[in-house]
Design an enzyme around this catalytic site. Structure first.
Site, short mmCIF file in Angstrom:
data_model
loop_
_atom_site.label_atom_id
_atom_site.label_comp_id
_atom_site.label_asym_id
_atom_site.label_seq_id
_atom_site.Cartn_x
_atom_site.Cartn_y
_atom_site.Cartn_z
N ASP A 184 23.67 -46.93 -12.02
CA ASP A 184 24.61 -47.04 -13.13
C ASP A 184 25.11 -48.48 -13.09
OD1 ASP A 184 26.77 -47.10 -14.82
OD2 ASP A 184 28.01 -45.71 -13.67
N LYS B 188 28.44 -57.16 -18.56
CA LYS B 188 27.70 -56.23 -19.42
C LYS B 188 28.05 -56.44 -20.90
CE LYS B 188 26.92 -51.22 -19.59
NZ LYS B 188 27.16 -50.01 -18.79
N GLU C 49 23.54 -43.48 -21.15
CA GLU C 49 24.60 -42.99 -20.27
C GLU C 49 25.03 -41.55 -20.54
OE1 GLU C 49 27.46 -46.17 -20.46
OE2 GLU C 49 26.14 -47.51 -19.33
N ASP D 77 32.78 -40.77 -23.41
CA ASP D 77 32.72 -41.71 -22.29
C ASP D 77 33.54 -42.95 -22.58
OD1 ASP D 77 32.11 -43.60 -20.40
OD2 ASP D 77 29.93 -43.43 -20.59
#
Ligand code: AMP
Length: 597
Positions: free
Chosen positions: A10, A72, A156, A179
């Site tokens: 992850d 990211k 994800e 999420d």
């Protein structure tokens, strides 16, 4: 010798995790400090040394310019393209987002190799469902630069569903995955059917997360501490802002379990300290606008999946920020049920990546994963229109194609512009790349160029154009550098496609009608000359009138698409006899040629 292990990774905005299926069990691996969560932070020292994880976070306090965090958010983007402004200068450090991510991945690989006491070269890496092609490519590239073969890029929410064990429940289950992490927000609706996972829809925002709450709270703390009311938060030094942000994050986390907390930063401005009490309701007041944004995405994901709240069996929470009571209350209100919080929200995605890696390595039972495309993909066609080849929310991997021809005589190449977006006009969508396809020159409509779009299981797009006459192929790889889009606008793109649906549709009808008019009026002019004297004078007058009306409407502003369409039709009908005459003349000419007359 590399082992058979495939790592599940992850690669998070704030934290990253790595694990593996060992003896049939998915496990997350701890680093040398005993921690399973590695902060996604990299510090670049003056002598070229690279420090990753908690050690880098410690360096951030003293050397913010050389410490890269939340990278990211910059993946698959050009410099300055992101709405998010980092407190460091990546280009100044001589690094790209891909290189920094590769450094994090190298570290995770080393953590795994140390724990497993074996070299590993293969991995599954997760990305937000909303990541576009360029961002997925950039992630894959980072994996390769870290010495890993990326076996699968996994969305994800799909990973989270695997971690929650939803693949083991009875069939025909529908679930939503909410999420909210440090930097990104995703919501997806998934369906489990016949042992197969399918993402029915996905929505989200790559620029929304806990980091935003931290910054908003940091500014609030400054505004309410009364130290130097004349100085705006934005005018503080970056180190001071970093201190406030770190304190804000601490306070925010604390407020998930207590209703009030004190922020104390000694010697903030020389001898003076920051000292403020923050209550949960202060924090919730600041967080509410973000909650509203997530609500809109949830409703859109439900609508796209053609799903009512009552059709859902479970709602699962992922991401550290879902520990906030306000987030849970928001999810409860939107989905009208208690969310399932049985998994550790920080570890669910990592666990899912590990499970998927285990499936690929053959150490866990096979579950087929299906993902969807977040935005439509297509090419520009004549008149500047968007021609969708793969519609949004199509299940991947997938392939689709269409045949195109030349619009003008003697054209010897066709420019293919690959577009991504939901708008009717090419100019309003994003160009992912372009390629010129050559073919032998000939009359209008003689070329036959097949264009095929193929999206692989990682969501990476390949465009193939084939001239069917010569069988020559032109392949366009959509690489990250080719993307001319601001990805934070993905959500905006979808919203705009709805807001401008009427105008866009009107413009499409207009463009199609205009193309037809242009073709028709010129053809009628030529035919009238060829067939002069053969038509009844009244009929000629009528045709001229209809032709003039089409020409008049072409110049009228604002465009009246419906009137133009009607005028085209009237002209078509008025020229019935003319068309028959033309055919007869052509046949006579052919016969004369044949008879050698
Ligand atoms: P993730 O990207 O999923 O690792 O989530 C990290 C985010 O979760 C960061 O913004 C953290 O500040 C936030 N977070 C972690 N723990 C808590 C907590 N107890 N309460 C509120 N936010 C938290």
């Amino acid at each position: 010798m590399a082992s058979d292990y495939i790592l599940g990774i992850d690669l998070g905005t704030t934290n990253s995790l790595v694990g593996v299926v060992d003896s049939g069990f998915p496990i997350l691996l701890a680093d040398g400090e005993g921690s399973r969560m590695t902060p996604s932070a990299v510090h670049y020292g003056p002598d070229g040394e690279v420090v990753v994880g908690s050690a880098a976070v410690r360096q951030r306090a003293v050397d913010v310019q050389h410490t890269v965090t939340s990278v990211k958010r910059l993946m698959g983007r050009r410099a300055g393209e992101s709405a998010w402004q980092p407190p460091y200068d990546l280009a100044g450090l001589g690094k790209t987002a891909v290189q920094v991510s590769a450094d994090i991945l190298k570290h995770l690989k080393a953590v795994a190799e140390r724990a497993l006491e074996a070299p590993v070269t293969r991995a599954v890496i997760t990305v937000p469902a909303f990541f576009n092609d360029a961002q997925r490519n950039a992630t894959k590239l980072a994996g390769e630069q870290a010495g890993l073969t990326v076996e699968r890029i996994l969305a994800e929410p799909t990973a989270a569903a695997l971690a929650y064990g939803l693949d083991k429940l009875e069939e025909h289950r529908r679930i939503a995955v909410y999420d909210l992490g440090g930097g990104t927000f995703d919501v997806s609706v998934l369906e489990m059917r016949d042992g197969v996972f399918q993402v029915l829809s996905t929505a989200g925002d790559t620029q929304l997360g806990g980091d935003d709450i931290d910054r908003t709270l940091a500014a609030w703390i400054w505004d309410n501490c009364g130290l130097d009311p004349a100085r705006a938060y934005d005018d503080l030094q970056s180190l001071q802002r970093m201190r406030l942000i770190a304190a804000a994050e601490e306070a925010k986390k604390h407020l998930s379990s207590v209703s009030s907390t004190e922020v104390l930063l000694p010697f903030f401005l020389e001898q003076q300290s920051v000292q403020v009490t923050v209550t949960r309701s202060d924090l919730e007041g600041l967080t509410q606008p973000l909650m509203e944004r997530t609500r809109k995405h949830c409703l859109r994901a439900l609508a796209d999946a053609r799903c009512e709240v009552s059709d859902l069996h479970d709602v699962i929470l992922v991401g550290g920020s879902t520990r906030m009571p306000l987030v849970r209350a928001t999810v409860r209100a939107i989905f009208q049920r208690e969310p399932d919080v049985s998994q550790n929200p920080d570890e669910a995605i990592g666990m899912g990546a590990v499970i998927q890696a285990g499936i690929l390595a053959g150490s866990l039972r096979q579950v087929v994963l299906l993902d969807v495309t977040p935005l439509s993909l297509g090419i520009e066609t004549f008149g500047g229109l968007m021609n969708v080849i793969i519609p949004r929310n199509s299940t991947i991997p997938c392939k689709a194609g269409e045949m195109f021809t030349n619009a003008v005589a003697n054209q010897s190449e066709m420019l293919i512009r690959v577009l991504q977006g939901e708008r009717e006009l090419a100019k309003d969508n994003w160009e992912l790349g372009r390629v010129a396809v050559p073919f032998p020159a000939g009359p209008k409509g003689s070329a036959r160029v097949g264009v095929q779009f193929a999206i692989d299981a990682n969501g990476i797009l390949q465009v193939l154009a084939r001239d069917t006459a010569t069988q020559a192929d032109t392949v366009l790889e959509i690489q990250n550098s080719a993307v001319d889009v601001d990805d934070s606008r993905v959500e905006q793109m979808i919203a705009e496609s709805v807001d401008f649906a009427f105008e866009d549709m009107n413009e499409r009808i207009w463009t199609e009608a205009r193309l037809k008019s242009e073709e028709l009026t010129t053809a009628v002019d030529e035919a009238l000359i060829q067939c002069e004297g053969l038509l009844e004078p009244a009929e000629t007058v009528k045709i001229r009138e209809c032709n003039a009306e089409v020409r008049r409407l072409l110049g009228v502003e604002p465009h009246d698409a419906r009137a133009l369409k009607a005028a085209n039709q009237a002209l078509d009908e008025a020229t019935q006899t003319l068309a028959v005459l033309l055919v007869e003349r052509a046949m006579e000419a052919a016969l004369e040629r044949k008879l050698g007359l």
